[in-house]
Write an enzyme that holds these catalytic residues in place. Structure first.
Site, PDB file in Angstrom:
ATOM      1  N   ASP A  59     -31.307  29.647  30.214  1.00 11.21           N
ATOM      2  CA  ASP A  59     -31.396  28.186  30.043  1.00 11.21           C
ATOM      3  C   ASP A  59     -30.043  27.534  29.774  1.00 11.21           C
ATOM      4  O   ASP A  59     -29.953  26.520  29.083  1.00 11.21           O
ATOM      5  CB  ASP A  59     -32.384  27.818  28.910  1.00 11.21           C
ATOM      6  N   LYS A 101     -27.635  26.834  34.553  1.00 12.95           N
ATOM      7  CA  LYS A 101     -27.106  27.447  35.780  1.00 12.95           C
ATOM      8  C   LYS A 101     -27.496  26.627  37.003  1.00 12.95           C
ATOM      9  O   LYS A 101     -26.724  26.464  37.933  1.00 12.95           O
ATOM     10  CB  LYS A 101     -27.639  28.882  35.941  1.00 12.95           C
ATOM     11  N   ALA A 105     -38.132  32.480  35.601  1.00 15.24           N
ATOM     12  CA  ALA A 105     -36.987  31.565  35.534  1.00 15.24           C
ATOM     13  C   ALA A 105     -37.431  30.130  35.780  1.00 15.24           C
ATOM     14  O   ALA A 105     -38.438  29.885  36.432  1.00 15.24           O
ATOM     15  CB  ALA A 105     -35.962  31.952  36.586  1.00 15.24           C
ATOM     16  N   HIS A 150     -35.150  26.865  36.864  1.00 12.33           N
ATOM     17  CA  HIS A 150     -33.877  26.165  37.060  1.00 12.33           C
ATOM     18  C   HIS A 150     -34.149  24.705  37.375  1.00 12.33           C
ATOM     19  O   HIS A 150     -34.952  24.393  38.242  1.00 12.33           O
ATOM     20  CB  HIS A 150     -33.077  26.835  38.182  1.00 12.33           C
ATOM     21  N   THR A 158     -38.811  25.527  30.688  1.00 14.12           N
ATOM     22  CA  THR A 158     -39.185  24.954  31.991  1.00 14.12           C
ATOM     23  C   THR A 158     -40.429  25.651  32.532  1.00 14.12           C
ATOM     24  O   THR A 158     -41.246  25.051  33.205  1.00 14.12           O
ATOM     25  CB  THR A 158     -38.030  25.174  33.002  1.00 14.12           C
TER      26      THR A 158
END
Ligand code: IMP
Length: 426
Positions: free
Chosen positions: A13, A16, A39, A41, A295
């Site tokens: 987190d 990126k 993940a 993003h 997220t």
């Protein structure tokens, strides 16, 4: 043109997604190299927030995106992601490596069972750990297996028998599992994703041979790496830049640049040692300012001060050539701002990162305190984004310079807002 790895230097987190998006304008290929739907993003573009779980964020720019062999891919989530992009009119060219593994329902059941037992590490429950466990036990299913589901039936049977034994023997749970249902699922995956399967390693090597620019995008962070992180409070893949080469299938000499992304403070989700964890009420203030909620899971993230011991360790492990520092704007109004310089362990000061999480748990941070800065005005931001770094508040510049000297690595990018263009190149 180079191959560039973008890797997280903390516990994930770090932002990126934003940095990859920023540098990807001229990319020929963007490749996600490990992990799966654990993940998340995020990219903010013209006030719209886009969340990616598998796809490299360069998909937003219409780039050719790839999912490398080191990944464990959840087809259901990937299809959702593709459909949600398609509703926005974005239909990226996609290649999924045939060697990448497929996350099955049994993996998600096992992950959930472990977490519900109260003994888990606080995973995202996306089946990541069990999918990698099955891969190492040689009972996983790969995308290339979709071409011949008959041949893999004995393997599927063993995979299901193992899941059944674990669910009933370890977690005291019954689940209806059968090979036919999994085979049916795999046929659906073939019909939806079969056309995307290819050879990512070959594609990346050929693109580099032609002088192309390839971005290798990591997920999670170095301190969650299965070997070098705070084991067992880690994810189940190798998250480092070295792993990028193996997971994609390129030689180590092909990587020209390693951009390490670190937040101006630190966060961690799930259990595990976190020496610089902040006290209340400052923790809640930073959490709200930085919108520090997962997220993927929506869980509130634990928040801490910048830990230079940990980030230096990550820089060393990854061979980082430049650092991108994100979310410095979220610390505005906090005074003083603390930075961990070293740990105190049993009366001794240490500057190396312990291999045992139980030792790390006993480490007390040794802090430097720096003056805080006020929220950036529109004029300050605009001037900095035009290249005038001196337009930023003096205390913020001093903070960045201080971190740079502690890390002994150039901080090349400074992100001062969520939008794509709010990134200063120093
Ligand atoms: P898993 O990767 O879902 O198996 O979870 C293992 C550990 O990694 C847990 O502590 C998760 O909270 C953490 N984790 C996994 N993915 C991310 C991420 O993208 N950001 C931050 N933490 C993550």
């Amino acid at each position: 043109m180079p191959a560039v790895v973008v890797v997280g230097l903390q516990w994930g987190d770090e932002g990126k997604g934003k940095i990859v998006d920023f540098i990807s304008e001229k990319a020929d290929l963007a490749v996600r190299y490990q992990g799966g739907a654990n993940a998340g993003h995020t990219v903010v573009l013209n006030g719209r927030t886009y969340r990616f779980h598998h796809l490299p964020v360069a998909a937003l720019r219409g780039k050719h995106v790839c999912l490398a062999s080191g990944m464990v891919i959840d087809p259901v989530k990937l299809i959702e992601e593709l459909e949600s992009l398609s509703r926005e009119g974005i239909r990226p060219r996609l290649t999924i490596d045939g060697r990448a593994h497929i996350v099955l329902d049994i993996h998600k059941l096992l992950d959930e069972a472990e977490e519900s037992s109260g003994k888990g590490v606080g995973t995202t429950k996306r089946g990541i750990g069990p999918a990698y466990t099955y891969k190492c036990a040689r009972v996983g299913v790969r995308f290339s297996d979709l071409a011949d589901t008959e041949s893999i039936k004995p393997r599927l049977k063993k995979a299901i028998d193992m899941a059944r034994a674990l669910l009933s023997g370890v977690y005291n749970m019954d689940a209806e599992l059968d090979v036919e249902r999994v085979t049916q699922f795999l046929h659906e995956v073939t019909s939806r994703l079969g056309g995307y399967i290819g050879d990512v390693s070959l594609l990346v090597n050929e693109t580099l041979d032609r002088g192309g620019f390839v971005i290798l995008e990591g997920a999670q962070g170095t301190l969650l790496d299965i070997d070098h992180g705070t084991y067992p409070f880690v994810t189940s893949s190798n998250t480092t830049a070295g792993a990028a080469c193996n997971s994609v299938g390129i030689g180590p000499k092909r990587v020209d640049e390693v951009i390490g992304v670190a937040k101006a403070y630190a966060t961690r989700v799930g259990k595990g040692p976190f020496p610089t964890e902040m006290e209340e009420p400052v923790a809640s203030t930073v959490r709200e300012r930085g919108r520090e909620y997962g997220t993927t899971t929506g869980r509130p993230r634990r928040v801490g001060w910048f830990d230079a011991v940990a980030v230096r360790y990550s820089i060393m492990l990854n061979g980082v050539t430049s650092v991108a520092l994100t979310k410095a704007d979220c610390l505005a109004g906090i005074d003083p701002v603390k930075v961990c310089l070293a740990y105190e362990l049993d009366g001794q000061e240490i500057k190396s990162f312990p291999s045992s999480p139980y030792v790390l748990e006993r480490c007390k941070p040794v802090y430097a305190e720096l003056d805080g800065w006020e929220a950036l005005s529109r004029e300050e931001k605009l001037a900095a984004l035009k290249g005038n770094f001196d337009a930023l508040p003096k205390q913020l510049r001093e903070y960045v310079d201080f971190l740079e000297s502690l890390l002994a690595c150039p901080i090349k990018y400074l992100s001062i807002g969520a939008e794509r263009q709010e990134t200063v190149i120093r």
